[in-house]
Design a protein around this motif. Structure first.
Motif, mmCIF file in Angstrom:
data_model
loop_
_atom_site.group_PDB
_atom_site.id
_atom_site.type_symbol
_atom_site.label_atom_id
_atom_site.label_comp_id
_atom_site.label_asym_id
_atom_site.label_seq_id
_atom_site.Cartn_x
_atom_site.Cartn_y
_atom_site.Cartn_z
ATOM 1 N N GLY A 139 0.806 -1.218 0.000
ATOM 2 C CA GLY A 139 0.000 0.000 0.000
ATOM 3 C C GLY A 139 0.833 1.260 0.000
ATOM 4 O O GLY A 139 0.517 2.233 -0.703
ATOM 5 N N GLU A 140 1.926 1.252 0.764
ATOM 6 C CA GLU A 140 2.796 2.429 0.804
ATOM 7 C C GLU A 140 3.524 2.626 -0.518
ATOM 8 O O GLU A 140 3.788 3.763 -0.931
ATOM 9 N N THR A 153 -2.142 6.377 2.211
ATOM 10 C CA THR A 153 -1.904 6.718 3.611
ATOM 11 C C THR A 153 -2.106 5.477 4.468
ATOM 12 O O THR A 153 -2.799 4.530 4.081
ATOM 13 N N ARG A 154 -1.525 5.509 5.656
ATOM 14 C CA ARG A 154 -1.645 4.353 6.546
ATOM 15 C C ARG A 154 -3.094 4.125 6.977
ATOM 16 O O ARG A 154 -3.531 2.986 7.141
ATOM 17 N N ASN A 202 -7.914 0.721 6.669
ATOM 18 C CA ASN A 202 -9.337 0.515 6.387
ATOM 19 C C ASN A 202 -9.552 -0.509 5.283
ATOM 20 O O ASN A 202 -10.464 -1.345 5.363
ATOM 21 N N GLN A 203 -8.714 -0.463 4.259
ATOM 22 C CA GLN A 203 -8.833 -1.413 3.153
ATOM 23 C C GLN A 203 -8.498 -2.835 3.607
ATOM 24 O O GLN A 203 -9.152 -3.805 3.196
ATOM 25 N N LEU A 231 -6.302 -5.021 -4.388
ATOM 26 C CA LEU A 231 -7.494 -4.195 -4.167
ATOM 27 C C LEU A 231 -7.221 -2.938 -3.338
ATOM 28 O O LEU A 231 -8.091 -2.058 -3.265
ATOM 29 N N LEU A 232 -6.043 -2.838 -2.714
ATOM 30 C CA LEU A 232 -5.788 -1.759 -1.757
ATOM 31 C C LEU A 232 -6.028 -0.369 -2.346
ATOM 32 O O LEU A 232 -6.614 0.497 -1.690
ATOM 33 N N HIS A 233 -5.587 -0.121 -3.570
ATOM 34 C CA HIS A 233 -5.718 1.226 -4.145
ATOM 35 C C HIS A 233 -6.972 1.380 -5.013
ATOM 36 O O HIS A 233 -7.107 2.345 -5.741
#
Length: 303
Positions: free
Chosen positions: A104-105, A110-111, A116-117, A152-154
Motif C-alpha cells: 500500500g505504501e 496513507t496508513r 481501512n482497506q 485491491l488496496l488502491h
C-alpha cells in the motif's frame, strides 16, 4: 477500456535458433465493467499479451490503446490498474499485515487508508484470521487471497490476473471466483487468464481465445456457444417396446425404468407429437448445452 490493435511479438534467443512468434497480429478489446476471461493453452501467448499491456515488454508491431476511463495513456493508467502475476513473490519473513502495508505504501496510500482497506477486504477474502502470521506459514490459497487483497488496496478500475486459480483446491477455487464476481459486480473491470476453460465459463460473460499466438475468438461466452453448437433436445420416456418413426440422434436406456431419446431441434415437435399420439408418457424435456470446453479446441480461428 483496453484495446489491442494488430499486436505482434517475436522472440529470438540467438542467431541459430528459429524465431518464436508469441503473438501474430492480435486484436481484441476489454470492455469497461466486464469480466473477461483470457483463454489459451500454455504457450498460447496469454502472458506475453499481459506483459505488453503492462509495458513490461514492447510489441514489435501494433498498439495498445488505453481508454479514457483509465486516463487515456499507459502512464496515466498506472494508478488505475491492479495486477497479480501467476507467480507473485511474497517476503516469507513478513506477516500478511506487514506485506499489505508495504504494498500500500508503494502505491502512495496513507496508513489510515491501508488500514481501512485491509479490514474490509481481509474479511471478504477470509484472510483476516491470518494477517499477523508470517507468510512462510501461509498455504497457496492463503497467499493467493493475500495477493488479491493487496491488488485491491488502491481500488483499481481494472484488475489483471495471470492464472489466479492455479494451484488452488476446489473450495479455494470456488471462493476465489465468488470474490471475483463480487468485485466485478461492484464496477471493477476484471481480465484474467486461464488455461482451465470451465473456470472462465463459470465466471465470465466475455472471453478472448488465443491459440499459438493468434486470435481465435473474442466476444460473449453465450454467443460462441450459440454460433458453434447445434442444439438438440433430450426427451425421457418410460421403458417399453415402442416403435419411433421420427429420426433420432440416439436412443439409450437410463437404468431399468427410463429411456432417453435425443433429437435435433428441427425434429423436436415432430417427436413430441408422435409420442402424444401413441400415448407414450413424456417424463422430461431438456435442451443439451455443450460447454465452452467442448467447442474450444474445434472453433476455427478468426485469422
Amino acid at each position: 477500456m483496453i484495446t489491442f490493435e494488430n499486436v505482434s511479438k517475436v522472440f529470438k534467443t540467438d542467431l541459430l535458433s528459429q524465431s518464436v512468434h508469441a503473438l501474430n497480429d492480435v486484436s481484441f478489446s476489454i470492455p469497461s465493467g466486464a469480466m473477461v476471461g483470457f483463454l489459451g493453452a500454455n504457450g498460447a501467448g496469454k502472458t506475453t499479451s499481459i506483459k505488453i499491456l503492462l509495458d513490461f515488454i514492447r510489441a514489435d508491431m501494433g498498439t495498445v490503446h488505453y481508454g479514457s476511463e483509465i486516463g487515456g495513456s499507459f502512464k496515466k493508467a498506472l494508478n488505475q490498474i491492479g495486477f497479480l502475476p501467476e507467480r507473485p513473490y511474497f517476503y516469507p519473513h513478513l506477516t500478511g499485515r506487514e506485506f499489505a502495508f508495504f504494498v500500500g505504501e508503494l502505491s502512495g496510500l496513507t496508513r489510515d487508508t491501508i488500514k481501512n482497506q485491509i479490514k474490509s477486504n481481509s474479511e471478504i477474502l477470509h484472510i483476516d484470521h491470518a494477517l499477523d502470521r508470517p507468510l512462510r506459514s501461509y498455504s497457496k490459497g492463503m497467499l493467493q487471497r493475500l495477493g488479491f487483497m493487496a491488488v485491491l488496496l488502491h481500488r483499481p478500475k481494472l484488475i489483471i490476473l495471470d492464472e489466479p486459480l492455479s494451484g488452488l483446491d476446489p473450495i479455494g477455487r470456488k471462493e476465489f471466483k465468488d470474490v471475483l464476481r463480487k468485485t466485478n459486480e461492484e464496477g471493477t473491470t476484471i481480465f484474467f487468464s486461464s488455461h482451465v476453460v470451465p473456470d472462465v465459463e463459470e465466471s465470465c460473460d466475455n472471453v478472448v481465445f488465443l491459440r499459438s499466438g493468434k486470435l481465435v475468438y473474442q466476444g460473449s461466452v453465450d454467443k460462441v456457444i450459440q454460433d458453434n453448437v447445434k442444439p438438440s433436445f433430450l426427451i425421457k420416456i418410460p421403458n417399453g417396446k415402442f416403435e419411433i418413426s421420427t429420426a433420432l440422434i440416439k436412443s439409450a436406456p437410463m437404468g431399468p425404468e427410463l429411456t432417453l431419446l435425443e433429437v435435433t431441434q428441427e425434429k423436436q415437435n415432430s417427436l413430441i407429437q408422435e409420442l402424444v399420439h401413441k400415448n407414450i408418457s413424456i417424463l422430461g424435456v431438456e435442451q443439451t448445452r455443450l460447454s465452452l470446453e467442448d467447442i474450444f479446441y474445434n472453433i476455427k480461428s478468426e485469422k
